[in-house]
Design an enzyme around this catalytic site. Structure first.
Site, PDB file in Angstrom:
ATOM      1  N   HIS A 131     -16.801   3.994 -31.416  1.00  0.00           N
ATOM      2  CA  HIS A 131     -17.065   4.413 -30.190  1.00  0.00           C
ATOM      3  C   HIS A 131     -18.332   3.053 -30.523  1.00  0.00           C
ATOM      4  CE1 HIS A 131     -20.386   5.681 -27.288  1.00  0.00           C
ATOM      5  NE2 HIS A 131     -21.612   5.634 -28.534  1.00  0.00           N
ATOM      6  N   HIS A 146     -23.795   4.684 -21.295  1.00  0.00           N
ATOM      7  CA  HIS A 146     -23.887   4.975 -22.676  1.00  0.00           C
ATOM      8  C   HIS A 146     -23.106   3.978 -23.654  1.00  0.00           C
ATOM      9  CE1 HIS A 146     -23.794   8.164 -26.202  1.00  0.00           C
ATOM     10  NE2 HIS A 146     -23.731   6.815 -26.682  1.00  0.00           N
ATOM     11  N   HIS A 192     -21.470  -0.124 -27.580  1.00  0.00           N
ATOM     12  CA  HIS A 192     -22.663   0.035 -26.901  1.00  0.00           C
ATOM     13  C   HIS A 192     -22.895  -1.255 -26.302  1.00  0.00           C
ATOM     14  CE1 HIS A 192     -25.128   3.340 -29.243  1.00  0.00           C
ATOM     15  NE2 HIS A 192     -24.394   4.111 -28.727  1.00  0.00           N
ATOM     16  N   GLU A 231     -21.779  12.258 -32.741  1.00  0.00           N
ATOM     17  CA  GLU A 231     -20.521  12.544 -32.490  1.00  0.00           C
ATOM     18  C   GLU A 231     -19.660  13.272 -33.002  1.00  0.00           C
ATOM     19  OE1 GLU A 231     -21.045  11.987 -29.189  1.00  0.00           O
ATOM     20  OE2 GLU A 231     -23.058  10.357 -28.846  1.00  0.00           O
TER      21      GLU A 231
HETATM   22  O1  2HA Z   1     -26.783   6.402 -32.309  1.00  0.00           O
HETATM   23  O2  2HA Z   1     -24.048   5.882 -30.445  1.00  0.00           O
HETATM   24  O3  2HA Z   1     -23.449   8.347 -29.430  1.00  0.00           O
HETATM   25  C1  2HA Z   1     -25.177   7.112 -32.269  1.00  0.00           C
HETATM   26  C2  2HA Z   1     -23.651   7.101 -31.319  1.00  0.00           C
HETATM   27  C3  2HA Z   1     -24.618   7.897 -30.544  1.00  0.00           C
HETATM   28 ZN    ZN Z   2     -23.443   6.059 -28.348  1.00  0.00          ZN
END
Ligand code: 2HA
Ligand code: ZN
Length: 263
Positions: free
Chosen positions: A134, A206, A136, A111
């Site tokens: 970032h 995502h 998840h 990223e």
């Molecule tokens: O695996 O999260 O968006 C790395 C990430 C890519």
């Molecule tokens: Zn990711």
């Protein structure tokens, strides 16, 4: 590996990664983090012509600056124990068109285009936000599978009305980017645009991207949004589709705290 010593930043990476792993928000090598450095010292000017890598877009506001970024394939649960081997130091050239590796981990997160594009926008529009996170989180990704939850307004209005302080902390609501290829420049550019005004952007199916004065500050906003989503899911699991706090009440709260103009 050339070492570097940004102890405050390394501590921020370490503590944030520890909590991401503990909460299960960055599974395996999922997620990535970066911190923008202002320091322009001799060490950072060591960017040789040969090491220049052309950036996919110019980042004029990052000219001469440096970024600490987690490496590709690095795990939150390991960064949370010992951050140094997992973080790379990158410098942007003085014309904002190239970058180069300086020290630490040598293979940047996929990223990287998003991190650089977003730092460029932050430096221009909200320079106080130095950190990008970032990750998840399941309860946020799950929202993207609900009928109608395919835009920023619906998600912001529904989820941030689950708890009276959520909208207070995020008066602008969240930004939303429809599904894009992970690691793509498009994902980065669309996010950068939204982050001129927002602190959080949900990447459809995502994960979440958060900004803050530090990674801990970005984590705060992530926590607030995730908590509201969990309240929503608990109600849905109990068979209730909550109406949420009314818009009148939300506006009343924002007005009381002087944040209505950010709504
Ligand atoms: O695996 O999260 O968006 C790395 C990430 C890519
Ligand atoms: Zn990711």
């Amino acid at each position: 590996m050339t070492k570097f010593s940004y102890q405050n930043e390394l501590d921020d990476f370490k503590a944030t990664a520890h909590w991401l792993a503990l909460r299960g928000w960055s599974e395996a090598a999922g997620g990535n983090m970066s911190i923008r450095l202002d320091a322009q010292n001799n060490f950072l000017s060591k960017l040789h012509e040969d090491d220049h890598i052309k950036l996919p877009v110019d980042v004029p506001y990052l000219a001469g600056k440096a970024v600490l970024l987690t490496g590709s394939g690095t795990r939150a649960r390991e960064i949370g124990v010992d951050p140094l081997p997992h973080i790379g130091l990158y410098k942007i050239s003085d014309d904002g068109r190239y970058y180069g590796w300086i020290a630490g981990n040598e293979t940047p997160s996929m990223e990287l285009p998003a991190h650089f594009a977003i730092h460029n926008a932050l430096e221009q529009h909200r320079p106080g936000d130095k950190a990008i996170l970032h990750t998840h989180p399941a309860s946020l990704i799950a929202l993207c599978h609900v009928d109608g939850f395919d835009n920023a307004k619906t998600i912001s209005d529904k989820i941030l009305s689950m708890q009276s302080e959520a909208r207070l902390i995020l008066p602008e609501g969240i930004g939303f980017v429809e599904h894009e290829l992970p690691g793509s420049l498009e994902l980065g550019l669309k996010s950068a645009k939204l982050l001129e005004r927002h602190h959080l952007v949900l990447w459809q199916c995502h994960g979440l991207l958060a900004t803050g004065d530090s990674l801990a500050g970005a984590f705060d906003k992530l926590e607030v949004f995730e908590k509201s989503a969990r309240v929503y899911w608990q109600l849905r699991a109990a068979g209730i589709d909550p109406a949420g706090i009314s818009e009148t009440e939300i506006k009343h709260t924002l007005k009381a705290f002087g944040r209505l103009e950010r709504y």
